[in-house]
Design a protein around this motif. Structure first.
Motif, short mmCIF file in Angstrom:
data_model
loop_
_atom_site.label_atom_id
_atom_site.label_comp_id
_atom_site.label_asym_id
_atom_site.label_seq_id
_atom_site.Cartn_x
_atom_site.Cartn_y
_atom_site.Cartn_z
N GLU A 31 0.84 -1.19 0.00
CA GLU A 31 0.00 0.00 0.00
C GLU A 31 0.88 1.24 0.00
OE1 GLU A 31 -2.65 1.78 3.43
OE2 GLU A 31 -3.74 0.16 2.44
N VAL A 32 0.56 2.20 -0.89
CA VAL A 32 1.34 3.43 -1.00
C VAL A 32 0.40 4.61 -1.24
CG1 VAL A 32 3.43 2.29 -1.89
CG2 VAL A 32 1.66 3.07 -3.49
N PRO A 33 0.78 5.83 -0.83
CA PRO A 33 -0.04 7.00 -1.11
C PRO A 33 0.16 7.48 -2.55
CG PRO A 33 1.33 7.32 0.85
CD PRO A 33 1.88 6.15 0.11
N ALA A 34 -0.87 8.05 -3.13
CA ALA A 34 -0.76 8.64 -4.46
C ALA A 34 0.22 9.81 -4.41
CB ALA A 34 -2.12 9.12 -4.95
N GLY A 35 0.98 9.98 -5.49
CA GLY A 35 1.91 11.10 -5.59
C GLY A 35 3.17 10.97 -4.76
N THR A 53 16.97 -17.91 -13.01
CA THR A 53 18.07 -17.21 -13.67
C THR A 53 17.65 -15.86 -14.27
OG1 THR A 53 17.60 -18.42 -15.73
CG2 THR A 53 19.27 -19.34 -14.25
N GLN A 54 16.35 -15.59 -14.32
CA GLN A 54 15.89 -14.32 -14.91
C GLN A 54 14.52 -13.96 -14.35
OE1 GLN A 54 16.54 -13.61 -19.23
NE2 GLN A 54 14.34 -13.24 -19.36
N VAL A 55 14.33 -12.66 -14.14
CA VAL A 55 13.05 -12.15 -13.65
C VAL A 55 12.72 -10.88 -14.43
CG1 VAL A 55 11.73 -11.31 -11.69
CG2 VAL A 55 13.51 -13.03 -11.34
N LYS A 56 11.55 -10.89 -15.06
CA LYS A 56 11.08 -9.69 -15.77
C LYS A 56 9.84 -9.16 -15.07
CE LYS A 56 9.39 -7.96 -20.22
NZ LYS A 56 9.13 -8.26 -21.65
N VAL A 57 9.80 -7.85 -14.86
CA VAL A 57 8.64 -7.21 -14.24
C VAL A 57 8.13 -6.10 -15.15
CG1 VAL A 57 7.80 -5.90 -12.27
CG2 VAL A 57 9.44 -7.74 -11.91
N ALA A 58 6.85 -6.16 -15.50
CA ALA A 58 6.22 -5.09 -16.27
C ALA A 58 5.84 -3.97 -15.31
CB ALA A 58 5.00 -5.61 -17.01
N ILE A 59 6.25 -2.76 -15.61
CA ILE A 59 6.00 -1.62 -14.74
C ILE A 59 4.62 -1.04 -15.05
CG2 ILE A 59 6.80 0.67 -14.06
CD1 ILE A 59 9.63 -0.29 -14.83
N PRO A 60 3.74 -0.93 -14.05
CA PRO A 60 2.39 -0.42 -14.28
C PRO A 60 2.39 1.04 -14.75
CG PRO A 60 2.56 -1.52 -12.15
CD PRO A 60 3.96 -1.35 -12.66
N ALA A 116 -3.37 7.43 -9.65
CA ALA A 116 -3.30 5.97 -9.61
C ALA A 116 -4.26 5.40 -8.57
CB ALA A 116 -1.87 5.53 -9.31
N LYS A 117 -4.85 4.26 -8.85
CA LYS A 117 -5.76 3.58 -7.94
C LYS A 117 -5.14 2.30 -7.38
CE LYS A 117 -8.86 6.69 -8.67
NZ LYS A 117 -9.09 7.72 -7.62
N GLU A 118 -4.44 1.58 -8.24
CA GLU A 118 -3.71 0.40 -7.82
C GLU A 118 -2.62 0.11 -8.84
OE1 GLU A 118 -6.30 -2.97 -7.64
OE2 GLU A 118 -6.40 -3.20 -9.81
N LEU A 119 -1.60 -0.60 -8.40
CA LEU A 119 -0.47 -0.95 -9.26
C LEU A 119 -0.43 -2.47 -9.40
CD1 LEU A 119 2.23 1.38 -7.65
CD2 LEU A 119 0.69 1.92 -9.56
N VAL A 120 -0.64 -2.96 -10.61
CA VAL A 120 -0.63 -4.40 -10.87
C VAL A 120 0.72 -4.76 -11.50
CG1 VAL A 120 -1.73 -6.32 -12.06
CG2 VAL A 120 -3.12 -4.43 -11.19
N TRP A 121 1.52 -5.53 -10.77
CA TRP A 121 2.87 -5.89 -11.20
C TRP A 121 2.85 -7.28 -11.84
CZ3 TRP A 121 6.33 -1.95 -10.31
CH2 TRP A 121 6.00 -1.01 -9.32
N LYS A 122 2.98 -7.37 -13.16
CA LYS A 122 3.04 -8.66 -13.83
C LYS A 122 4.51 -9.08 -13.93
CE LYS A 122 -1.24 -8.11 -16.44
NZ LYS A 122 -1.90 -8.17 -17.77
N VAL A 147 -0.21 -7.02 -6.39
CA VAL A 147 -0.96 -5.77 -6.49
C VAL A 147 -0.61 -4.85 -5.32
CG1 VAL A 147 -3.25 -4.69 -6.57
CG2 VAL A 147 -2.87 -6.91 -7.69
N THR A 148 -0.34 -3.59 -5.63
CA THR A 148 -0.10 -2.57 -4.62
C THR A 148 -1.28 -1.60 -4.63
OG1 THR A 148 2.31 -2.69 -4.85
CG2 THR A 148 1.41 -0.71 -3.84
N ALA A 149 -1.98 -1.48 -3.51
CA ALA A 149 -3.10 -0.55 -3.42
C ALA A 149 -2.57 0.87 -3.27
CB ALA A 149 -3.98 -0.91 -2.23
N VAL A 150 -3.26 1.82 -3.88
CA VAL A 150 -2.87 3.24 -3.81
C VAL A 150 -3.92 3.99 -3.00
CG1 VAL A 150 -2.31 5.33 -5.10
CG2 VAL A 150 -1.70 3.08 -6.04
N THR A 151 -3.48 4.63 -1.93
CA THR A 151 -4.38 5.38 -1.05
C THR A 151 -4.32 6.86 -1.39
OG1 THR A 151 -2.64 5.63 0.62
CG2 THR A 151 -4.06 3.69 0.79
N ALA A 152 -5.11 7.66 -0.68
CA ALA A 152 -5.14 9.10 -0.93
C ALA A 152 -3.77 9.71 -0.64
CB ALA A 152 -6.20 9.75 -0.04
N ALA A 153 -3.46 10.77 -1.36
CA ALA A 153 -2.18 11.44 -1.19
C ALA A 153 -2.05 12.00 0.23
CB ALA A 153 -2.04 12.57 -2.21
#
Length: 207
Positions: A31-35, A53-60, A116-122, A147-153
């Motif tokens: 969980e993180v605040p917006a902004g 041996t390898q990890v790829k993460v798509a950035i939301p 942002a409302k939430e961050l989905v990390w694939k 998933v990282t939830a985004v709270t109010a700034a």
């Protein structure tokens, strides 16, 4: 006897499912605040006898990643879109990778978007035998995306990490101040007790 067996079975299954759930590739914090500016940690456990041996993460879209922490025996490659925004990062092992009983953490820094409302990390985990495990599903899937939830700034723009540090420092200062006051009071009480004892001894001696 039957009841005891059922309790043992339920406990075993619960622990088994808990261990499987905890083995997912995850991104912290949850969980993180917006902004806010944040350090995100990608935690990667190996679930096979073969090394990771390898990890790829798509950035939301809801976060703008700018920096990555160097990790010994690992390199990383980044991908950008036409606007220059980072869209993915791939860490590759230059050594043996993460063995069967190991996990690794990969850290990156960026700013969460104001809207942002939430961050989905694939995430895509590659093993030495060539298998790729895709952590891209829904929350109830066998291989869910983190998933990282985004709270109010919060208004300060620094996020929970700075706020927590400030709060901890303030707490330490308050605690230190309390200890200093207590020490002073005990010292005064000790001096008073010593003076009283000396006065009584002198009075008895004269008597």
């Amino acid at each position: 006897m039957k009841k005891r067996f059922m309790i043992v079975l339920v406990t075993f299954l619960t622990l088994g499912f808990a261990s499987l759930a905890s083995a997912h590739v995850t991104v912290q914090p949850k969980e993180v605040p917006a902004g806010s500016y944040q350090v995100f940690t990608v935690r990667v456990p190996t679930e096979k006898e073969t090394a990771t041996t390898q990890v790829k993460v798509a950035i939301p879209d809801g976060v703008d990643i700018k920096r990555f922490e160097p990790k010994p025996e690992w390199t990383y490659e980044i991908e950008k879109n036409a606007d220059g925004k980072l869209t993915a990062v791939t860490w590759k092992a230059s050594g043996a990778g993460l063995g069967a009983t190991e996990f690794g953490e990969f850290r990156m820094q960026g700013k969460v978007a104001e809207d942002a409302k939430e961050l989905v990390w694939k995430a895509y985990q590659t093993y030495a035998d060539g298998e790729i495990v895709e952590w891209t599903g829904a929350a109830d899937a066998d291989k869910p995306a983190s998933v990282t939830a985004v709270t109010a700034a919060t208004g300060d723009g620094h996020g929970d990490s700075h706020g927590a540090a400030d709060a901890a420092t303030a707490g330490e200062d308050h605690e230190d101040g309390g200890r200093d006051t207590l020490t002073l009071c005990l010292a005064i009480a000790g001096l008073a007790a010593g003076a009283s004892a000396l006065f009584i001894a002198l009075f008895r001696r004269r008597a």
